[in-house]
Write a protein that holds these residues in place. Structure first.
Motif, PDB file in Angstrom:
ATOM      1  N   GLN A   1      -7.223  -1.556  -3.048  1.00  0.00           N
ATOM      2  CA  GLN A   1      -5.862  -2.082  -3.114  1.00  0.00           C
ATOM      3  C   GLN A   1      -5.820  -3.592  -2.903  1.00  0.00           C
ATOM      4  O   GLN A   1      -4.813  -4.233  -3.211  1.00  0.00           O
ATOM      5  CB  GLN A   1      -4.953  -1.385  -2.092  1.00  0.00           C
ATOM      6  N   ASP A   2      -6.902  -4.168  -2.408  1.00  0.00           N
ATOM      7  CA  ASP A   2      -6.984  -5.622  -2.246  1.00  0.00           C
ATOM      8  C   ASP A   2      -7.728  -6.295  -3.387  1.00  0.00           C
ATOM      9  O   ASP A   2      -8.009  -7.506  -3.330  1.00  0.00           O
ATOM     10  CB  ASP A   2      -7.689  -5.956  -0.918  1.00  0.00           C
ATOM     11  N   GLY A   3      -8.068  -5.512  -4.427  1.00  0.00           N
ATOM     12  CA  GLY A   3      -8.740  -6.077  -5.581  1.00  0.00           C
ATOM     13  C   GLY A   3     -10.234  -6.255  -5.408  1.00  0.00           C
ATOM     14  O   GLY A   3     -10.885  -6.876  -6.245  1.00  0.00           O
ATOM     15  N   GLU A   4     -10.809  -5.691  -4.354  1.00  0.00           N
ATOM     16  CA  GLU A   4     -12.244  -5.819  -4.104  1.00  0.00           C
ATOM     17  C   GLU A   4     -12.998  -4.749  -4.901  1.00  0.00           C
ATOM     18  O   GLU A   4     -12.627  -3.585  -4.911  1.00  0.00           O
ATOM     19  CB  GLU A   4     -12.543  -5.656  -2.616  1.00  0.00           C
TER      20      GLU A   4
ATOM     21  N   GLU B   1       0.849  14.805   0.810  1.00  0.00           N
ATOM     22  CA  GLU B   1      -0.556  14.622   1.167  1.00  0.00           C
ATOM     23  C   GLU B   1      -0.756  13.339   1.963  1.00  0.00           C
ATOM     24  O   GLU B   1      -1.445  13.316   2.985  1.00  0.00           O
ATOM     25  CB  GLU B   1      -1.414  14.552  -0.094  1.00  0.00           C
ATOM     26  N   THR B   2      -0.162  12.262   1.453  1.00  0.00           N
ATOM     27  CA  THR B   2      -0.331  10.961   2.099  1.00  0.00           C
ATOM     28  C   THR B   2       0.267  10.970   3.504  1.00  0.00           C
ATOM     29  O   THR B   2      -0.324  10.458   4.455  1.00  0.00           O
ATOM     30  CB  THR B   2       0.316   9.855   1.250  1.00  0.00           C
TER      31      THR B   2
ATOM     32  N   ARG C   1       1.289  -1.754  -2.497  1.00  0.00           N
ATOM     33  CA  ARG C   1       2.691  -1.494  -2.156  1.00  0.00           C
ATOM     34  C   ARG C   1       2.858  -0.071  -1.635  1.00  0.00           C
ATOM     35  O   ARG C   1       3.627   0.173  -0.692  1.00  0.00           O
ATOM     36  CB  ARG C   1       3.591  -1.730  -3.380  1.00  0.00           C
ATOM     37  N   TYR C   2       2.154   0.858  -2.241  1.00  0.00           N
ATOM     38  CA  TYR C   2       2.207   2.263  -1.805  1.00  0.00           C
ATOM     39  C   TYR C   2       1.701   2.386  -0.370  1.00  0.00           C
ATOM     40  O   TYR C   2       2.312   3.066   0.467  1.00  0.00           O
ATOM     41  CB  TYR C   2       1.357   3.098  -2.762  1.00  0.00           C
ATOM     42  N   ALA C   3       0.598   1.725  -0.069  1.00  0.00           N
ATOM     43  CA  ALA C   3       0.034   1.759   1.286  1.00  0.00           C
ATOM     44  C   ALA C   3       1.003   1.168   2.304  1.00  0.00           C
ATOM     45  O   ALA C   3       1.158   1.681   3.415  1.00  0.00           O
ATOM     46  CB  ALA C   3      -1.300   1.007   1.315  1.00  0.00           C
ATOM     47  N   GLU C   4       1.671   0.102   1.929  1.00  0.00           N
ATOM     48  CA  GLU C   4       2.624  -0.539   2.841  1.00  0.00           C
ATOM     49  C   GLU C   4       3.827   0.362   3.093  1.00  0.00           C
ATOM     50  O   GLU C   4       4.344   0.421   4.216  1.00  0.00           O
ATOM     51  CB  GLU C   4       3.062  -1.883   2.255  1.00  0.00           C
ATOM     52  N   LYS C   5       4.284   1.065   2.073  1.00  0.00           N
ATOM     53  CA  LYS C   5       5.426   1.968   2.250  1.00  0.00           C
ATOM     54  C   LYS C   5       5.129   3.049   3.277  1.00  0.00           C
ATOM     55  O   LYS C   5       5.984   3.418   4.086  1.00  0.00           O
ATOM     56  CB  LYS C   5       5.789   2.622   0.909  1.00  0.00           C
ATOM     57  N   PHE C   6       3.915   3.567   3.232  1.00  0.00           N
ATOM     58  CA  PHE C   6       3.552   4.666   4.129  1.00  0.00           C
ATOM     59  C   PHE C   6       2.983   4.177   5.454  1.00  0.00           C
ATOM     60  O   PHE C   6       2.681   4.995   6.328  1.00  0.00           O
ATOM     61  CB  PHE C   6       2.543   5.596   3.449  1.00  0.00           C
ATOM     62  N   GLY C   7       2.847   2.895   5.624  1.00  0.00           N
ATOM     63  CA  GLY C   7       2.302   2.380   6.874  1.00  0.00           C
ATOM     64  C   GLY C   7       0.852   2.774   7.082  1.00  0.00           C
ATOM     65  O   GLY C   7       0.423   3.076   8.198  1.00  0.00           O
ATOM     66  N   ILE C   8       0.068   2.777   6.006  1.00  0.00           N
ATOM     67  CA  ILE C   8      -1.341   3.149   6.081  1.00  0.00           C
ATOM     68  C   ILE C   8      -2.110   2.085   6.841  1.00  0.00           C
ATOM     69  O   ILE C   8      -1.994   0.889   6.562  1.00  0.00           O
ATOM     70  CB  ILE C   8      -1.915   3.354   4.667  1.00  0.00           C
ATOM     71  N   GLY C   9      -2.915   2.505   7.810  1.00  0.00           N
ATOM     72  CA  GLY C   9      -3.621   1.576   8.672  1.00  0.00           C
ATOM     73  C   GLY C   9      -5.034   1.275   8.215  1.00  0.00           C
ATOM     74  O   GLY C   9      -5.509   1.780   7.186  1.00  0.00           O
TER      75      GLY C   9
ATOM     76  N   TYR D   1      14.821   4.496   5.193  1.00  0.00           N
ATOM     77  CA  TYR D   1      13.447   4.907   5.473  1.00  0.00           C
ATOM     78  C   TYR D   1      12.465   4.282   4.484  1.00  0.00           C
ATOM     79  O   TYR D   1      11.705   4.959   3.798  1.00  0.00           O
ATOM     80  CB  TYR D   1      13.356   6.434   5.512  1.00  0.00           C
ATOM     81  N   ASN D   2      12.509   2.957   4.431  1.00  0.00           N
ATOM     82  CA  ASN D   2      11.495   2.149   3.750  1.00  0.00           C
ATOM     83  C   ASN D   2      11.386   2.453   2.259  1.00  0.00           C
ATOM     84  O   ASN D   2      10.312   2.335   1.669  1.00  0.00           O
ATOM     85  CB  ASN D   2      10.127   2.359   4.431  1.00  0.00           C
TER      86      ASN D   2
END
Length: 327
Positions: free
Chosen positions: A50-53, A83-84, A121-129, A288-289
């Motif tokens: 997700q960071d383009g790496e 699932e997420t 953006r998907y990761a940020e919505k779900f608060g993925i750490g 809710y985000n």
């Protein structure tokens, strides 16, 4: 996943009962003596985070690691958000071990639309750490990977549909111990498998228990089963579920706070209500985000059972409070 939700849910729940299983090796390299499921088996395909790496599946993601892997797409409106959300609960239970000795990977099956920026953006919505990486890549490479992991359903997945196997793959690459698990499993069970079983699978339990010491377990109602498999990934009932707070509203008292007909339709077709810009639905969406309530394909009987369970739990949990307030 219109039309196939119940079929795939059955497959996912069935997968939760499958014990640790070996993948089928394909002529492993001679030096792979510890486990045949090494570089000679897994495709070392290139992927983008997700960071383009740019990373490679075997060398950078799973080699000598304990991992949880699932396949999603960000445009999914039913199973993928659940699932997420469930994995988010597991991540919270495991704490800072995720990214140290346990790693999560969610790989898109829709790379044409899921760019690294979209995944971020998907990761940020779900608060993925930290320790949980979202990935995309070439369609043919991702199909090859899903086949090697046993997450491809012949006859269902033909390139024109985004229906897909809902199972998780969790495993320890160094030992060759792998398991299919349901994403609707209890987050505590998933966390225990990742944090204990896959790390210490050779060690016998130090606990000595027998059936005489086992507590009696109340059989869950159909409504409770629906709540725990479909709703508890995102919602709590009295804020007692793992992974607090939930990414959706707490549902204690919702059957008393919302009109029954509105709540029934919301449980049946939240995507339609959002498309119609129902005022209350839009308020919840913004509050809710901007996470859309997934359409769980619930039938009338399931909705009735779920609402009955929520009402029963509301009465049970609020009764002690009402009693305390009396002189």
């Amino acid at each position: 996943m219109p039309g196939s939700w119940r079929f795939l849910l059955v497959l996912a729940v069935f997968a939760a009962s499958i014990p640790l299983w070996p993948l089928q090796p394909q002529q492993p390299l001679a030096e792979e003596t510890a486990s045949p499921w090494g570089a000679g088996y897994f495709p070392n395909i290139p992927l983008l985070t997700q960071d383009g790496e740019k990373v490679h599946f075997f060398d950078d993601l799973i080699k000598d690691k304990v991992v949880a892997i699932n396949f999603i797409f960000t445009g999914c409106s039913d199973s993928c958000p659940v699932e997420t959300a469930r994995l988010r609960q597991v991540q919270k239970i495991l704490g800072d071990r995720v990214g140290k000795d346990i790693y999560f990977y969610s790989i898109s099956i829709d790379p044409y639309n899921d760019s690294p920026a979209t995944l971020k953006r998907y990761a940020e919505k779900f608060g993925i750490g930290p320790g949980w990486t979202l990935l995309t890549g070439e369609p043919d490479d991702i199909e090859q990977l899903r086949r090697s992991l046993g997450l491809w359903i012949e006859g269902l997945e033909n390139g024109r549909s985004r229906d897909h196997n809902l199972s998780l793959i969790i495993g320890n690459q160094a030992t060759g111990r792998w398991m299919k698990a349901s994403p609707f499993e209890s987050p505590y069970i998933l966390a225990d498998r990742l944090g204990n079983s896959l790390h210490n699978w050779k060690q016998a339990s130090a606990m000595s228990n027998d059936y005489a010491q086992a507590p009696e377990i109340r059989p869950p109602s159909s409504g409770e089963q629906i709540f725990r498999t479909r709703c508890s990934s995102c919602h709590t009932l009295g804020n007692t579920e793992p992974g607090q707070p939930g990414i959706g509203p707490d549902l204690l008292g919702v059957t008393r706070q919302r009109d029954a007909s509105w709540l029934t339709r919301w449980l049946k077709a939240p995507d339609q209500m959002l498309a119609e810009k129902d005022p209350l639905a839009m308020l919840l969406y913004e509050q809710y985000n901007r996470l859309a309530m997934p359409n769980m394909r619930l039938g009338d009987a399931e909705i009735s059972a779920l609402m009955s369970y929520i009402e029963e739990e509301t009465a049970r949990l609020q009764a002690p409070l009402a009693h305390t307030g009396n002189p």
